[in-house]
Design a protein around this motif. Structure first.
Motif, PDB file in Angstrom:
ATOM      1  N   ASP A 193       0.836  -1.205   0.000  1.00  0.00           N
ATOM      2  CA  ASP A 193       0.000   0.000   0.000  1.00  0.00           C
ATOM      3  C   ASP A 193       0.872   1.256   0.000  1.00  0.00           C
ATOM      4  O   ASP A 193       1.928   1.299   0.643  1.00  0.00           O
ATOM      5  N   ILE A 194       0.396   2.261  -0.697  1.00  0.00           N
ATOM      6  CA  ILE A 194       0.995   3.597  -0.661  1.00  0.00           C
ATOM      7  C   ILE A 194       0.099   4.439   0.245  1.00  0.00           C
ATOM      8  O   ILE A 194      -1.120   4.499   0.034  1.00  0.00           O
ATOM      9  N   VAL A 195       0.679   5.100   1.254  1.00  0.00           N
ATOM     10  CA  VAL A 195      -0.109   5.838   2.247  1.00  0.00           C
ATOM     11  C   VAL A 195       0.309   7.311   2.262  1.00  0.00           C
ATOM     12  O   VAL A 195       1.492   7.630   2.409  1.00  0.00           O
ATOM     13  N   CYS A 196      -0.680   8.195   2.120  1.00  0.00           N
ATOM     14  CA  CYS A 196      -0.434   9.643   2.134  1.00  0.00           C
ATOM     15  C   CYS A 196      -1.207  10.303   3.269  1.00  0.00           C
ATOM     16  O   CYS A 196      -2.227   9.775   3.735  1.00  0.00           O
ATOM     17  N   GLY A 197      -0.731  11.469   3.688  1.00  0.00           N
ATOM     18  CA  GLY A 197      -1.397  12.238   4.737  1.00  0.00           C
ATOM     19  C   GLY A 197      -1.814  13.611   4.245  1.00  0.00           C
ATOM     20  O   GLY A 197      -1.796  13.900   3.043  1.00  0.00           O
ATOM     21  N   GLU A 198      -2.161  14.470   5.197  1.00  0.00           N
ATOM     22  CA  GLU A 198      -2.645  15.806   4.843  1.00  0.00           C
ATOM     23  C   GLU A 198      -1.563  16.647   4.170  1.00  0.00           C
ATOM     24  O   GLU A 198      -1.861  17.493   3.326  1.00  0.00           O
ATOM     25  N   GLY A 199      -0.306  16.418   4.549  1.00  0.00           N
ATOM     26  CA  GLY A 199       0.777  17.167   3.923  1.00  0.00           C
ATOM     27  C   GLY A 199       0.864  16.906   2.433  1.00  0.00           C
ATOM     28  O   GLY A 199       1.153  17.815   1.641  1.00  0.00           O
ATOM     29  N   HIS A 200       0.601  15.670   2.032  1.00  0.00           N
ATOM     30  CA  HIS A 200       0.600  15.346   0.603  1.00  0.00           C
ATOM     31  C   HIS A 200      -0.578  16.022  -0.100  1.00  0.00           C
ATOM     32  O   HIS A 200      -0.450  16.524  -1.223  1.00  0.00           O
ATOM     33  N   LEU A 201      -1.727  16.049   0.584  1.00  0.00           N
ATOM     34  CA  LEU A 201      -2.907  16.682  -0.008  1.00  0.00           C
ATOM     35  C   LEU A 201      -2.656  18.172  -0.231  1.00  0.00           C
ATOM     36  O   LEU A 201      -3.047  18.740  -1.262  1.00  0.00           O
ATOM     37  N   GLU A 202      -1.998  18.808   0.727  1.00  0.00           N
ATOM     38  CA  GLU A 202      -1.650  20.223   0.563  1.00  0.00           C
ATOM     39  C   GLU A 202      -0.706  20.415  -0.621  1.00  0.00           C
ATOM     40  O   GLU A 202      -0.803  21.405  -1.356  1.00  0.00           O
ATOM     41  N   GLY A 203       0.203  19.460  -0.814  1.00  0.00           N
ATOM     42  CA  GLY A 203       1.102  19.531  -1.963  1.00  0.00           C
ATOM     43  C   GLY A 203       0.352  19.404  -3.277  1.00  0.00           C
ATOM     44  O   GLY A 203       0.639  20.117  -4.251  1.00  0.00           O
ATOM     45  N   PHE A 204      -0.628  18.504  -3.319  1.00  0.00           N
ATOM     46  CA  PHE A 204      -1.435  18.339  -4.535  1.00  0.00           C
ATOM     47  C   PHE A 204      -2.217  19.613  -4.866  1.00  0.00           C
ATOM     48  O   PHE A 204      -2.510  19.879  -6.034  1.00  0.00           O
ATOM     49  N   MET A 205      -2.568  20.386  -3.832  1.00  0.00           N
ATOM     50  CA  MET A 205      -3.368  21.595  -4.055  1.00  0.00           C
ATOM     51  C   MET A 205      -2.613  22.678  -4.819  1.00  0.00           C
ATOM     52  O   MET A 205      -3.210  23.655  -5.263  1.00  0.00           O
ATOM     53  N   ARG A 206      -1.333  22.518  -4.994  1.00  0.00           N
ATOM     54  CA  ARG A 206      -0.575  23.510  -5.759  1.00  0.00           C
ATOM     55  C   ARG A 206      -0.916  23.462  -7.245  1.00  0.00           C
ATOM     56  O   ARG A 206      -0.589  24.392  -7.987  1.00  0.00           O
ATOM     57  N   TYR A 207      -1.577  22.394  -7.677  1.00  0.00           N
ATOM     58  CA  TYR A 207      -1.826  22.195  -9.107  1.00  0.00           C
ATOM     59  C   TYR A 207      -3.256  22.585  -9.470  1.00  0.00           C
ATOM     60  O   TYR A 207      -4.219  22.162  -8.820  1.00  0.00           O
ATOM     61  N   ALA A 208      -3.356  23.400 -10.502  1.00  0.00           N
ATOM     62  CA  ALA A 208      -4.648  23.965 -10.888  1.00  0.00           C
ATOM     63  C   ALA A 208      -5.682  22.889 -11.194  1.00  0.00           C
ATOM     64  O   ALA A 208      -6.871  23.058 -10.899  1.00  0.00           O
ATOM     65  N   GLU A 209      -5.249  21.761 -11.777  1.00  0.00           N
ATOM     66  CA  GLU A 209      -6.196  20.703 -12.144  1.00  0.00           C
ATOM     67  C   GLU A 209      -6.802  20.009 -10.919  1.00  0.00           C
ATOM     68  O   GLU A 209      -7.843  19.352 -11.022  1.00  0.00           O
ATOM     69  N   LEU A 210      -6.157  20.144  -9.761  1.00  0.00           N
ATOM     70  CA  LEU A 210      -6.592  19.429  -8.559  1.00  0.00           C
ATOM     71  C   LEU A 210      -7.139  20.346  -7.468  1.00  0.00           C
ATOM     72  O   LEU A 210      -7.913  19.903  -6.614  1.00  0.00           O
ATOM     73  N   ALA A 211      -6.736  21.609  -7.470  1.00  0.00           N
ATOM     74  CA  ALA A 211      -6.974  22.507  -6.330  1.00  0.00           C
ATOM     75  C   ALA A 211      -8.446  22.661  -5.973  1.00  0.00           C
ATOM     76  O   ALA A 211      -8.830  22.539  -4.801  1.00  0.00           O
ATOM     77  N   ASP A 212      -9.307  22.952  -6.943  1.00  0.00           N
ATOM     78  CA  ASP A 212     -10.719  23.215  -6.642  1.00  0.00           C
ATOM     79  C   ASP A 212     -11.411  21.990  -6.052  1.00  0.00           C
ATOM     80  O   ASP A 212     -12.174  22.093  -5.080  1.00  0.00           O
ATOM     81  N   ALA A 213     -11.164  20.827  -6.640  1.00  0.00           N
ATOM     82  CA  ALA A 213     -11.808  19.604  -6.154  1.00  0.00           C
ATOM     83  C   ALA A 213     -11.346  19.269  -4.740  1.00  0.00           C
ATOM     84  O   ALA A 213     -12.145  18.843  -3.892  1.00  0.00           O
ATOM     85  N   ILE A 214     -10.064  19.471  -4.465  1.00  0.00           N
ATOM     86  CA  ILE A 214      -9.547  19.194  -3.121  1.00  0.00           C
ATOM     87  C   ILE A 214     -10.164  20.148  -2.108  1.00  0.00           C
ATOM     88  O   ILE A 214     -10.603  19.739  -1.026  1.00  0.00           O
ATOM     89  N   ALA A 215     -10.198  21.446  -2.452  1.00  0.00           N
ATOM     90  CA  ALA A 215     -10.765  22.442  -1.535  1.00  0.00           C
ATOM     91  C   ALA A 215     -12.228  22.136  -1.237  1.00  0.00           C
ATOM     92  O   ALA A 215     -12.679  22.230  -0.087  1.00  0.00           O
ATOM     93  N   LYS A 216     -12.978  21.755  -2.262  1.00  0.00           N
ATOM     94  CA  LYS A 216     -14.396  21.446  -2.073  1.00  0.00           C
ATOM     95  C   LYS A 216     -14.564  20.212  -1.192  1.00  0.00           C
ATOM     96  O   LYS A 216     -15.416  20.173  -0.299  1.00  0.00           O
TER      97      LYS A 216
END
Length: 444
Positions: free
Chosen positions: A413-436
């Motif tokens: 298994d690959i396991v990610c936390g909130e820090g990874h999610l914040e990193g993903f939010m830097r990308y325009a294709e992902l930011a809105d969906a993550i914030a919502k």
């Protein structure tokens, strides 16, 4: 000099006479300096009044006493151009109050105008049905006044404390506001910025309901949303209320300071700069935390996934080269009924083209955001190679290496936390969906 002009008159004055004339207009004449219609406002006259008031305004106090009800009171007199107005000063509960009452509305208007010359924004209000007009201002407005007025009020507080009529701690808080100035030159009130159990706390506190609403409205004008970005508690019973900026709010303000437009961008840039200034005044640890949140906010949506090309990262001691092709994110309902966030990325890692998918959910008593993915056995090189490529991709995108969990049955298994999610939010294709998704499933 008065010049006739048919049914109209022109009055010309210069130098000190111009300043004195401006004062007369301000104190007794038509509202040439006020009102919402700029066509009726003489800006040159306003500047003359401001210039003249700097040296001509006289402020003094006397008569410190205790009333029959035990309230501390004093008389404050403001004089300008030969006109004197006496105000009552009360030290009561959690507030200092400067007040003027009269059955003559014109006199009350004059009292309000003199306070405005002293830097206090005060309005005339009718009290009940008794035909009494009142002008008043409380601690936070007084702290925004000119230095001489703040000095006079501070003297009253000190004398009252020396006489034992005011609690020393309360007097100290009042003096801090008056001497430090609760409101900055830029117009921002003094926010509390500190660390509380490792989390950044940004809060404006006041007993003035108007002050609380004014700050809340300014945040709305900036583009922040109440409940999502900031919380408001109205003052009640003389107790302080507050406007509290949530982490998401500071991040959003930081984003608006870079990516916003017009007044929103300007307000956000001023606010973020001020909060960083206040954080710096509170010490290195507070500033470091505030700066970290601001940088994360500014980075949201600032990149495209395809910007990651040929990026080299190390995972478990081995070097990998990552190039991202594209991707996206969306919310969906999982089998357990939990709302999941599914992120999909197409990328080439070490020359191997692959489609990667990770699902985030909320788990545990703390409602923590965690993401899970499973390495594929049918991928080139098997599960181990796929797991390393997946981990390299996540590290290249977020700057953080994920956990790799090897199970006894051979699954990885690959396991990610909130820090990874914040990193993903830097990308325009992902930011809105993550914030919502973050908003819908609970706060970080």
């Amino acid at each position: 000099e008065v010049r006739g002009a048919g049914t109209a008159f022109k009055v010309a004055a210069s130098g000190g006479d111009a300043v004195r004339l401006a004062r007369l207009y301000f104190l007794f004449g038509p509202p040439l300096l006020e009102g919402g219609d700029d066509r009726l406002k003489n800006h040159k006259l306003a500047e003359a009044v401001k210039l003249g008031a700097e040296g001509a305004l006289n402020i003094r106090w006397e008569g410190l006493r205790q009333t029959k009800g035990g309230r501390v009171a004093a008389d404050l007199t403001v004089s300008e151009g030969g006109v004197d107005v006496k105000y009552n000063v009360y030290l009561r509960g959690h507030d200092i109050v400067v007040q003027f009452n009269s059955t003559d509305r014109g006199r009350a208007e004059l009292a309000a105008r003199l306070l405005k010359l002293a830097g206090i924004d005060a309005d005339v209000e009718r009290v009940g049905g008794r035909g009494v007009w009142q002008v008043w201002a409380t601690t936070n407005k007084l702290a925004a006044g000119h230095e001489r007025l703040r000095g006079a009020i501070a003297d009253i507080v000190r004398r009252a404390a020396e006489s034992g009529w005011v609690d020393a701690g309360r007097a100290g808080r009042w003096l801090e506001k008056l001497e430090g100035g609760r409101v900055l030159k830029e117009g921002w009130p003094k926010y509390l910025v500190r660390l509380a159990e490792g989390a950044l706390q940004v809060r404006y506190r006041s007993t003035d309901p108007e002050g609380i609403e004014r700050e809340a409205q300014r945040l709305r004008d900036m583009g922040l949303e109440e409940g999502r970005h900031f919380a408001v508690k109205k003052p009640k019973g003389g107790r302080e209320g507050y406007v509290s900026i949530l982490r998401e709010g500071l991040e959003r303000a930081a984003w608006l300071s870079v990516h916003g437009e017009g007044d929103r961008q300007r307000l956000a840039a001023e606010f973020v700069g001020y909060i960083l200034q206040r954080a710096g005044e509170e010490g290195d640890a507070v500033y470091k935390k505030a700066k970290e949140i601001v940088e994360e906010g500014r980075a949201v949506g600032s990149l495209r996934l395809a910007d990651v090309k040929g990026k080299e990262v190390d995972v478990e001691g081995r070097r990998h080269v990552v190039s991202v092709i594209g991707g996206g994110a969306q919310s969906e309902e999982g089998k357990s009924g939990r709302t999941l966030l599914r992120i999909t990325i197409a990328a080439e890692v070490d020359g191997v083209r692959g489609d990667y998918e990770i699902a985030f959910g909320r788990y545990g008593r703390n409602n923590a955001a965690k993401g899970f993915a499973t390495a594929r056995a049918d991928a080139p090189g098997g599960r181990e190679a796929d797991a390393e490529r997946f981990a390299a991709l996540i590290k290249a995108l977020t700057g953080k290496e994920p956990g790799i969990r090897r199970r006894s049955d051979g699954r990885i298994d690959i396991v990610c936390g909130e820090g990874h999610l914040e990193g993903f939010m830097r990308y325009a294709e992902l930011a809105d969906a993550i914030a919502k998704w973050l908003e819908e499933t609970g706060r970080r």
